[in-house]
Motif scaffolding. Structure first.
Motif, PDB file in Angstrom:
ATOM      1  N   CYS A 141       0.840  -1.202   0.000  1.00 14.67           N
ATOM      2  CA  CYS A 141       0.000   0.000   0.000  1.00 14.67           C
ATOM      3  C   CYS A 141       0.876   1.254   0.000  1.00 14.67           C
ATOM      4  CB  CYS A 141      -0.939  -0.002   1.204  1.00 14.67           C
ATOM      5  SG  CYS A 141      -0.075   0.017   2.783  1.00 14.67           S
ATOM      6  N   LEU A 142       0.231   2.416  -0.096  1.00 10.79           N
ATOM      7  CA  LEU A 142       0.957   3.681  -0.105  1.00 10.79           C
ATOM      8  C   LEU A 142       1.785   3.872   1.159  1.00 10.79           C
ATOM      9  CD1 LEU A 142      -1.749   6.050  -1.632  1.00 10.79           C
ATOM     10  CD2 LEU A 142       0.479   5.563  -2.613  1.00 10.79           C
ATOM     11  N   ASN A 143       1.255   3.453   2.294  1.00 10.05           N
ATOM     12  CA  ASN A 143       2.013   3.595   3.540  1.00 10.05           C
ATOM     13  C   ASN A 143       3.258   2.711   3.547  1.00 10.05           C
ATOM     14  OD1 ASN A 143       0.308   5.528   4.591  1.00 10.05           O
ATOM     15  ND2 ASN A 143      -0.995   4.026   5.628  1.00 10.05           N
ATOM     16  N   ASP A 144       3.144   1.499   3.013  1.00  8.46           N
ATOM     17  CA  ASP A 144       4.321   0.631   2.899  1.00  8.46           C
ATOM     18  C   ASP A 144       5.364   1.256   1.982  1.00  8.46           C
ATOM     19  OD1 ASP A 144       3.098  -1.221   4.530  1.00  8.46           O
ATOM     20  OD2 ASP A 144       2.568  -2.607   2.900  1.00  8.46           O
ATOM     21  N   LEU A 145       4.901   1.829   0.875  1.00 10.05           N
ATOM     22  CA  LEU A 145       5.796   2.486  -0.076  1.00 10.05           C
ATOM     23  C   LEU A 145       6.510   3.666   0.595  1.00 10.05           C
ATOM     24  CD1 LEU A 145       6.790   2.677  -3.044  1.00 10.05           C
ATOM     25  CD2 LEU A 145       4.851   4.190  -3.472  1.00 10.05           C
ATOM     26  N   SER A 146       5.761   4.484   1.322  1.00  8.32           N
ATOM     27  CA  SER A 146       6.348   5.626   2.034  1.00  8.32           C
ATOM     28  C   SER A 146       7.370   5.157   3.063  1.00  8.32           C
ATOM     29  CB  SER A 146       5.262   6.428   2.754  1.00  8.32           C
ATOM     30  OG  SER A 146       4.305   6.885   1.851  1.00  8.32           O
ATOM     31  N   HIS A 147       7.036   4.099   3.801  1.00  6.17           N
ATOM     32  CA  HIS A 147       7.941   3.578   4.822  1.00  6.17           C
ATOM     33  C   HIS A 147       9.228   3.042   4.194  1.00  6.17           C
ATOM     34  CE1 HIS A 147       9.211   1.806   8.585  1.00  6.17           C
ATOM     35  NE2 HIS A 147       9.418   0.665   7.936  1.00  6.17           N
ATOM     36  N   GLU A 148       9.099   2.326   3.093  1.00  2.21           N
ATOM     37  CA  GLU A 148      10.272   1.770   2.407  1.00  2.21           C
ATOM     38  C   GLU A 148      11.198   2.888   1.928  1.00  2.21           C
ATOM     39  OE1 GLU A 148      12.645  -1.387   1.141  1.00  2.21           O
ATOM     40  OE2 GLU A 148      10.793  -1.490   2.287  1.00  2.21           O
ATOM     41  N   ILE A 149      10.619   3.959   1.409  1.00  2.80           N
ATOM     42  CA  ILE A 149      11.416   5.088   0.930  1.00  2.80           C
ATOM     43  C   ILE A 149      12.079   5.812   2.101  1.00  2.80           C
ATOM     44  CG2 ILE A 149      11.272   7.356  -0.174  1.00  2.80           C
ATOM     45  CD1 ILE A 149       9.095   6.092  -2.015  1.00  2.80           C
ATOM     46  N   PHE A 150      11.328   6.067   3.160  1.00  6.00           N
ATOM     47  CA  PHE A 150      11.876   6.801   4.300  1.00  6.00           C
ATOM     48  C   PHE A 150      13.014   6.043   4.987  1.00  6.00           C
ATOM     49  CE2 PHE A 150      11.888   7.737   8.885  1.00  6.00           C
ATOM     50  CZ  PHE A 150      12.294   9.061   8.819  1.00  6.00           C
ATOM     51  N   THR A 151      12.842   4.747   5.144  1.00  5.42           N
ATOM     52  CA  THR A 151      13.861   3.956   5.851  1.00  5.42           C
ATOM     53  C   THR A 151      14.985   3.485   4.934  1.00  5.42           C
ATOM     54  OG1 THR A 151      12.617   1.912   5.496  1.00  5.42           O
ATOM     55  CG2 THR A 151      12.224   3.112   7.570  1.00  5.42           C
ATOM     56  N   VAL A 152      14.878   3.745   3.627  1.00  6.12           N
ATOM     57  CA  VAL A 152      15.830   3.266   2.626  1.00  6.12           C
ATOM     58  C   VAL A 152      16.047   1.766   2.856  1.00  6.12           C
ATOM     59  CG1 VAL A 152      18.035   3.669   1.468  1.00  6.12           C
ATOM     60  CG2 VAL A 152      16.943   5.543   2.664  1.00  6.12           C
ATOM     61  N   GLY A 153      14.919   1.054   2.786  1.00  7.59           N
ATOM     62  CA  GLY A 153      14.925  -0.391   3.020  1.00  7.59           C
ATOM     63  C   GLY A 153      15.582  -1.159   1.890  1.00  7.59           C
ATOM     64  N   GLU A 154      15.536  -2.485   2.001  1.00  6.86           N
ATOM     65  CA  GLU A 154      16.222  -3.314   1.004  1.00  6.86           C
ATOM     66  C   GLU A 154      15.585  -3.234  -0.379  1.00  6.86           C
ATOM     67  OE1 GLU A 154      15.619  -7.846   0.988  1.00  6.86           O
ATOM     68  OE2 GLU A 154      15.107  -7.280   3.040  1.00  6.86           O
ATOM     69  N   HIS A 155      14.331  -2.802  -0.464  1.00 10.48           N
ATOM     70  CA  HIS A 155      13.663  -2.671  -1.772  1.00 10.48           C
ATOM     71  C   HIS A 155      13.482  -1.200  -2.159  1.00 10.48           C
ATOM     72  CE1 HIS A 155      13.018  -6.927  -1.752  1.00 10.48           C
ATOM     73  NE2 HIS A 155      12.386  -6.859  -0.599  1.00 10.48           N
ATOM     74  N   PHE A 156      14.346  -0.338  -1.614  1.00 13.50           N
ATOM     75  CA  PHE A 156      14.275   1.095  -1.900  1.00 13.50           C
ATOM     76  C   PHE A 156      14.357   1.382  -3.401  1.00 13.50           C
ATOM     77  CE2 PHE A 156      16.588   5.100  -2.651  1.00 13.50           C
ATOM     78  CZ  PHE A 156      15.720   6.006  -2.060  1.00 13.50           C
ATOM     79  N   ASN A 157      15.320   0.773  -4.074  1.00 14.17           N
ATOM     80  CA  ASN A 157      15.488   1.029  -5.510  1.00 14.17           C
ATOM     81  C   ASN A 157      14.270   0.585  -6.312  1.00 14.17           C
ATOM     82  OD1 ASN A 157      17.996   2.282  -5.338  1.00 14.17           O
ATOM     83  ND2 ASN A 157      19.069   0.319  -5.353  1.00 14.17           N
ATOM     84  N   ASP A 158      13.686  -0.545  -5.950  1.00 13.59           N
ATOM     85  CA  ASP A 158      12.473  -1.003  -6.623  1.00 13.59           C
ATOM     86  C   ASP A 158      11.330  -0.026  -6.377  1.00 13.59           C
ATOM     87  OD1 ASP A 158      13.669  -3.402  -7.559  1.00 13.59           O
ATOM     88  OD2 ASP A 158      13.386  -4.288  -5.570  1.00 13.59           O
ATOM     89  N   ALA A 159      11.246   0.493  -5.161  1.00 16.14           N
ATOM     90  CA  ALA A 159      10.169   1.414  -4.803  1.00 16.14           C
ATOM     91  C   ALA A 159      10.277   2.723  -5.583  1.00 16.14           C
ATOM     92  CB  ALA A 159      10.185   1.692  -3.301  1.00 16.14           C
TER      93      ALA A 159
END
Length: 161
Positions: free
Chosen positions: A97-115
């Motif tokens: 969801c949008l919140n998961d996408l926002s969280h992934e971007i903010f935390t620069v998670g392992e799927h940041f580039n995909d996001a």
């Protein structure tokens, strides 16, 4: 982190124009999310006269993604405002969801580039008021205040959202 192009590159070298294009910063006030780690900052250093970049709060990332995110994956350019699209594209990576996408971007998670790959550059409007002249000193010395501006980027985004 977040990068905003603040200067036109009319007289820039081909290399600079190529780098700006690779960052998907085609026009003035285009913005993109970017990993501002040591390597990322080194890559941005030669582009400092044309960019302003810094770190955003989680709330600012959420607002940008919810208000201004567009995608062209699996079809024409459209606002990224339904969770079904995100689940279809990034569901296998745990982003539903949008919140998961926002969280992934903010935390620069392992799927940041995909996001960030599914997002088009943010088309931001010119700042309201005299922000450009006051903070960035655009009239004569944009190079002076451009580059890494830390948390001032947050104030800049408040003016243009």
């Amino acid at each position: 982190g977040f990068i905003v192009r603040i200067h036109d590159a009319y007289h820039a070298s081909r290399e600079v124009k190529k780098e700006l294009k690779q960052l998907k910063l085609y026009n003035k006030y285009d913005g993109v999310f970017y990993s501002l780690n040591k390597e990322g900052l080194e890559k941005l250093k030669p582009l400092d006269p044309y960019l302003a970049y810094g770190f955003l709060s989680e709330q600012a990332v959420i607002e940008l993604v919810h208000r201004r995110a567009y995608t062209a994956v699996k079809g024409p350019l459209r606002p990224l405002n339904d969770n079904q699209t995100i689940e279809t594209i990034l569901g296998d990576k745990g982003i539903l969801c949008l919140n998961d996408l926002s969280h992934e971007i903010f935390t620069v998670g392992e799927h940041f580039n995909d996001a960030i790959q599914i997002l088009k550059p943010f088309k931001l409007s010119a700042p309201v008021g005299k922000f450009e002249k006051k903070i960035l000193k655009v009239n004569d010395s944009v190079e002076e205040k451009s580059g890494f501006i830390g948390n001032i980027i947050e104030e800049f985004l408040e003016k243009i959202l």
